[in-house]
Structure formats: structure tokens, C-alpha cells
Design an enzyme around this catalytic site. Structure first.
Site, mmCIF file in Angstrom:
data_model
loop_
_atom_site.group_PDB
_atom_site.id
_atom_site.type_symbol
_atom_site.label_atom_id
_atom_site.label_comp_id
_atom_site.label_asym_id
_atom_site.label_seq_id
_atom_site.Cartn_x
_atom_site.Cartn_y
_atom_site.Cartn_z
ATOM 1 N N ARG A 24 0.799 -1.283 0.109
ATOM 2 C CA ARG A 24 -0.030 0.055 0.136
ATOM 3 C C ARG A 24 0.738 1.260 0.075
ATOM 4 N NH1 ARG A 24 -3.340 -1.203 5.122
ATOM 5 N NH2 ARG A 24 -1.561 -1.776 5.705
ATOM 6 N N ASN A 42 -6.124 -2.931 1.911
ATOM 7 C CA ASN A 42 -6.270 -4.200 2.148
ATOM 8 C C ASN A 42 -7.657 -4.774 2.056
ATOM 9 O OD1 ASN A 42 -3.478 -4.499 2.232
ATOM 10 N ND2 ASN A 42 -3.195 -4.682 4.315
#
Length: 100
Positions: A24, A42
Site C-alpha cells: 500500500r 487491504n
């Protein structure tokens, strides 16, 4: 009309070893470097999903990066892109990480 002026939006989901490997953070950094906007998060299933918006050529670069590069420790098995559409204006600001 120049292709650089055409704005697009696309949703993505990346499968493989993409959680717990700074995926990320690297996605957010790369999006900012390219000058696109969007978000990344996520999923409970172990994938990473999000959305990217910006000039068509930059979104294509981001898609290629998501498909092949990711973070240094990640392993990308599959990248799915959906809902690609032209947008008259950006609907998001900046590039951020979202949490459940």
C-alpha cells in the site's frame, strides 16, 4: 483532443503476496510520483484493491506498475482491472491508504 487531457478512472484488485510487504505504501508513493489520484486498501481476503484516476497515459503507467512491480517484497500473481471509464473531472483528491 490530446490523449493527455482525457481523464479516466479504473478500479483494481491485486492478488498474490501483497499484504504485509508495504504494498500500500509503495502504491501510494508511486501514484503520487505519477501525478494520479486514488486510494488503496487491504481486503479481508488477502488482496489489495483500490481506484486510480488521472490522465489516460498516467493511469496506464500505474496499471502496468500494479501488474508487474509493486513493492520490492511483494509477489504479484494476478491484477484485475474493472470499471474503466472516462471522467470529465477527477472525483478524488490525492492518493491515500484506506482502512476497513
Amino acid at each position: 483532443m490530446s490523449t493527455n487531457r482525457q481523464l479516466v478512472s479504473v478500479d483494481y484488485e491485486i492478488f498474490g503476496n501483497v499484504q504485509g510487504v508495504c504494498f500500500r505504501m509503495y502504491t501510494e508513493d508511486h501514484g503520487k510520483k505519477l501525478g494520479v489520484v486514488g486510494w488503496v486498501m487491504n481486503t479481508r481476503e488477502g488482496s489489495v484493491k483500490g481506484q486510480v484516476q488521472g490522465p489516460a497515459d498516467k493511469v496506464d503507467e500505474m496499471k502496468q506498475w500494479l501488474r508487474t512491480t509493486g513493492s520490492p517484497s511483494s509477489r504479484i500473481d494476478r491484477a484485475e482491472f474493472s470499471n474503466q471509464r472516462d471522467v470529465p473531472d477527477l472525483e478524488l483528491r490525492g492518493f491515500s491508504t484506506r482502512y476497513h
